[in-house]
Design a protein around this motif. Structure first.
Motif, PDB file in Angstrom:
ATOM      1  N   LEU A 634       5.588  -8.891   3.853  1.00 56.90           N
ATOM      2  CA  LEU A 634       4.814  -9.265   2.664  1.00 56.90           C
ATOM      3  C   LEU A 634       3.385  -9.682   2.971  1.00 56.90           C
ATOM      4  N   GLU A 635       3.078  -9.888   4.256  1.00 57.24           N
ATOM      5  CA  GLU A 635       1.726 -10.333   4.592  1.00 57.24           C
ATOM      6  C   GLU A 635       0.746  -9.157   4.653  1.00 57.24           C
ATOM      7  N   ARG A 636       1.239  -7.931   4.500  1.00 59.01           N
ATOM      8  CA  ARG A 636       0.362  -6.762   4.607  1.00 59.01           C
ATOM      9  C   ARG A 636      -0.639  -6.683   3.455  1.00 59.01           C
ATOM     10  N   VAL A 665      -7.302  -8.502  11.855  1.00 56.55           N
ATOM     11  CA  VAL A 665      -6.429  -7.335  11.984  1.00 56.55           C
ATOM     12  C   VAL A 665      -5.083  -7.645  11.335  1.00 56.55           C
ATOM     13  N   THR A 666      -4.586  -6.685  10.567  1.00 55.93           N
ATOM     14  CA  THR A 666      -3.267  -6.841   9.955  1.00 55.93           C
ATOM     15  C   THR A 666      -2.688  -5.456   9.690  1.00 55.93           C
ATOM     16  N   THR A 677     -10.536   1.082  -5.935  1.00 63.99           N
ATOM     17  CA  THR A 677     -11.689   0.316  -5.434  1.00 63.99           C
ATOM     18  C   THR A 677     -11.293  -1.063  -4.894  1.00 63.99           C
ATOM     19  N   SER A 678      -9.989  -1.387  -4.931  1.00 59.78           N
ATOM     20  CA  SER A 678      -9.541  -2.724  -4.524  1.00 59.78           C
ATOM     21  C   SER A 678      -8.701  -2.684  -3.254  1.00 59.78           C
ATOM     22  N   ILE A 679      -8.811  -3.754  -2.479  1.00 58.70           N
ATOM     23  CA  ILE A 679      -7.837  -4.056  -1.427  1.00 58.70           C
ATOM     24  C   ILE A 679      -7.213  -5.391  -1.821  1.00 58.70           C
ATOM     25  N   TYR A 680      -5.891  -5.463  -1.797  1.00 60.75           N
ATOM     26  CA  TYR A 680      -5.207  -6.708  -2.147  1.00 60.75           C
ATOM     27  C   TYR A 680      -4.754  -7.416  -0.878  1.00 60.75           C
TER      28      TYR A 680
END
Ligand code: MGD
Ligand code: MGD
Ligand code: SF4
Ligand code: MO
Length: 731
Positions: A634-636, A665-666, A677-680
């Motif tokens: 879930l941390e991705r 880094v993940t 256009t988003s990174i969550y």
């Protein structure tokens, strides 16, 4: 029941969320629980009633112990937020009492930067000496206190600071809902309405996800809405988990909700489909907004939001057709609680759009919960210190911010120039969560006095000179908590466990004893038991009775649906225009205000969001909850599938995420559930404190990627005004 409700529910029944939601509709009472655990109930004891401390909802429950250890918790059926069910965090966080990483003794940082245990007497004496010296040289206004409002916390921190002569008591509002509440207050003279989703024909959610940012009663209301056939629309860059109970996902570019609202309002005004009577009788300034709205048509908004113009037009018309049983839900944090340069103005526009629908106070519309509160205490020993003469620091610089929450980050930024000299944190991990952590750390570390009162070592504690160990919430009685709802209640957090660590102290004792050491002990000549009892007696109850009852309802104050015709503004009307906003540099009525940053090629906007099993920064160190994170990855971060393909990034790849302030880094989760256009980045990870043995080093911390900045006028932390790039590691 809507057609697809049946199929979705049968699907849901198999999922964890379904189990919780179904349990919520007929809560699991203690008798049922006891039957299910019949062979284990030998020495099970009712230990008392408490309030969850895992998030600000503070749900009520009865605690049961076995051999003195907490065994189970049963949520209150009549607590307005809990509604019979606790969430997973509520159960998981209870283990904090037994955490191996608890703070057990007062600590002082030595010259080498390491913490050493000291006695309470030494801690009080040294802290008091510094407080007095700061007051002597710079006056009490150079002291600030930041807390996450909890029942006793709110009472004792304010009393303590006011007794010293300082007005500077801040909440976590800058990084939660301050911009939203401030914008709403400009329009309505009040904040925090409730969309009556369970009875509505249509509700639109703008980045508010009841099934991720959980409050159990809200989840239940959404489930009911869905079963009742309500048209539920989720406007969110992500397909969030509330989509289980929704009909439509409208992906939107982050920071552009204001454009959507303006265009929907444009449609209603252009078509002359709005509540003329309401606007004529109970509002001022409509003409100004109507004229301003002319330029904001759906085609214009489509370019900005990424939502097709026809969809915007259709949604506006459908909202009107469903009115007054329709509303835009008020939101809470991510979208416009504190996220963007236009957050406050988005909230103001949202209230004005709902005003066009004529939905205020009506069943299925949007209402303000009924409330109850303690009366004035006659006994002079409870007399409050005089209110400080000066205003909270930041009120002048951020004139439309809510002074009840305060711009804490601005106050901290005055430390380097010596205007603020001492800071106390109570139950707040400000350094990790309120703005850029590296910058906040430097501010705090530069103060003449810095104290954190917590239950575990945190980023905020690490920045301070003194750390004082509170008891866990299960080990203390607090000031009774009055909660608004359709039926308001008063509910009790009480001692349900013996102290696990003998040298910890509850919040009321810490502030009373510190006050004594500072020479203002006269305002603290009572125990919390006496205070609680006195407060309860003003509403016809007593501590003894509430200990039995847990949550006491006020049925005579039950909410009655009726068109709301009087508002908290000076002339009691809804304000389409605001002089205060105009003075602060905004248009009189809300117009388009761009977000501060907009992604160019190869850039993304970084958005945050809650996960159902974690709270802010405080649960990542709970092993049972972190286990779930690890099991499901879930941390991705989330990335749009098409974009990922174009960049040669695959699901599960390690990636480097960079902004102007930070690189980390993940792993990446590649999905169609996010717009391009988003990174969550989920909100709960990236703990940098080694002493939190479970949380340390898992995932990335959202606020590291956000520069230190403050929303003009409104004072919010602009938690999503940052751009990031993503690169596959090794590519
Ligand atoms: N599980 C859990 N529940 C909680 C909490 C918790 O920490 N964990 N905390 C409680 C507290 S204090 C709060 S403030 C609430 C927060 O409750 P919410 O405000 O619902 O919380 P978030 O998950 O931060 O945001 C909700 C959604 O907004 C979307 N979003 C992000 N940016 C935008 C945008 O610009 N526009 C739109 N339309 N959507 C956007 C995100 O993708 C996310 O799905 O939750 C409460 N409940
Ligand atoms: N990184 C990140 N930042 C965030 C958020 C997020 O999800 N992630 N959420 C935002 C939102 S919506 C909000 S409302 C704010 C919340 O901001 P805060 O209110 O600061 O919430 P937390 O970050 O969970 O920190 C709570 C602190 O209280 C401590 N604590 C817990 N129980 C007790 C107790 O019984 N006594 C004492 N004295 N301390 C206790 C915890 O150990 C923790 O250090 O953060 C905002 N900022
Ligand atoms: S919503 Fe969950 S975490 Fe928050 S107070 Fe209620 S049970 Fe606790
Ligand atoms: Mo929040």
């Amino acid at each position: 029941m809507s057609e697809h409700a049946i199929t979705r529910r049968s699907f849901l029944a198999k999922s964890a969320l379904g189990a919780a939601a179904v349990a919520g509709s007929g809560y699991i009472g203690f008798e049922a629980w006891k039957q299910a655990h019949a062979d284990e109930t030998g020495s099970l004891q009712r230990a008392g009633h408490s309030l969850c401390n895992s998030c600000s909802s503070k749900c009520g429950f009865t605690a049961y112990t076995r051999d003195g250890r907490l065994s189970t918790m049963i949520g209150d059926p009549d607590h307005p937020y809990c509604d019979g069910t606790l969430c997973a965090r509520g159960y998981g966080y209870a283990s904090i009492a037994y955490s191996e990483d608890r703070l057990t003794d007062p600590l002082k940082k030595n010259d080498a930067g390491e913490f050493e245990a000291i006695s309470w007497d030494q801690a009080y004496a040294e802290i008091a000496e510094k407080i007095q010296s700061i007051i002597g040289s710079d006056g009490p206004q150079s002291l600030i206190l930041i807390n996450d409002p909890r029942p006793s916390g709110s009472y004792y921190t304010k009393r303590f600071m006011n007794a010293l002569g300082s007005a500077n008591v801040y909440t976590h509002g800058v990084s939660c809902n301050m911009s939203k509440n401030s914008g709403m207050t400009q329009a309505l003279g009040a904040a925090d309405f409730t969309s009556d989703v369970a009875n509505a024909k249509m509700v639109m959610f703008l980045g508010r996800s009841y099934c991720d940012g959980i409050r159990p009663s809200s989840v239940h209301a959404l489930q009911k809405a869905h079963e009742n056939g309500c048209h539920v629309v989720m406007v969110d860059p992500r397909y969030n988990n509330s989509m289980h109970f929704a009909d439509e996902w409208i992906p939107i570019r982050p920071g552009t909700d204001l454009a959507l609202i303006l265009a929907m309002a444009h449609v209603l005004v252009k078509n002359d489909t709005y509540d003329h009577d309401y606007v004529a009788n109970y509002t001022v300034g409509f003409e100004d907004w109507a004229a301003r709205l002319e330029e904001y048509d759906p085609a214009w908004a489509s370019e900005i939001t990424g939502i097709p113009a026809e969809t915007i037009e259709r949604l506006a018309n459908e909202m009107w057709e469903a009115a007054p049983q329709s509303s835009i839900e008020q939101g809470w944090r991510a979208a416009f609680g504190c996220a963007h340069q236009n957050s406050g103005e988005t909230a103001r526009a949202l209230c004005l759009f709902n005003t066009l629908l004529g939905c205020w106070g009506l069943e299925g519309g949007a209402y303000f919960p009924a409330s109850a509160s303690a009366g004035k205490l006659e006994d002079p020993k409870f007399a409050a210190p005089a209110a400080p003469k000066e205003k909270i620091i930041g009120a002048a610089e951020y004139p439309v911010s809510s002074s009840g929450m305060g711009v804490s980050t601005y106050a901290l930024s005055l430390i380097p120039e010596g205007k603020v000299k001492g800071v106390i944190f109570y139950q707040s991990n400000c350094v990790a969560g309120y703005s850029n952590p590296a910058q906040l750390h430097d501010f705090v570390a530069g103060a003449e006095l810095s104290v954190a009162i917590d239950v575990q070592m945190t980023e905020t504690c690490q920045a301070c000179q003194y750390v004082l160990p509170d008891t866990s919430y299960l080990e203390r009685l607090e000031v009774p908590e009055f909660v608004g709802g359709t039926v308001p209640v008063v509910s009790l957090r009480d001692r349900v466990l013996e102290k696990v660590h003998p040298n910890t102290k509850p919040v009321d004792e810490i502030f009373s004893e510190l006050a004594e050491a500072c020479g203002v002990g006269e305002y603290f000549q009572f125990t919390v038991d006496e205070l609680a009892d006195a407060q309860l007696k003003t509403v016809g109850c007593s501590l003894e009775e509430l200990r039995e009852e847990g949550t006491h309802t006020f049925p005579e104050k039950q909410l009655k649906y009726a068109l709301k015709t009087s508002w908290g503004t000076t002339d009691k009307k809804v304000h389409f225009t605001s002089e205060a906003c105009e003075k602060a540099g905004f248009p009189a009525s809300p117009g388009w205000l761009e977000p501060k940053v907009t992604p160019g090629s190869g850039e993304f906007r970084l958005i945050g969001g809650k996960q159902a099993i974690h709270t802010h920064t405080q649960t990542a160190n709970i092993p049972a909850l972190m286990e779930i994170t690890k099991k499901y990855g879930l941390e991705r971060i989330w990335m749009n599938a098409q974009v990922a393909e174009e960049m040669g990034i695959k699901d599960g790849d390690e990636v480097e995420l960079s902004s102007e302030t930070h690189t980390g880094v993940t792993r990446v989760h590649v999905t169609n559930r996010i717009e391009p256009t988003s990174i969550y980045l989920p909100s709960h990870y990236g703990c940098s404190v080694e002493d939190q043995h479970t949380a340390y080093g898992v995932g990335l911390r959202q606020m590291d990627f956000v520069p230190f900045h403050i929303e003009p006028g409104y004072g919010g932390t602009m938690s999503q005004e940052t751009l990031v790039t993503v690169k596959k590691v090794g590519a």
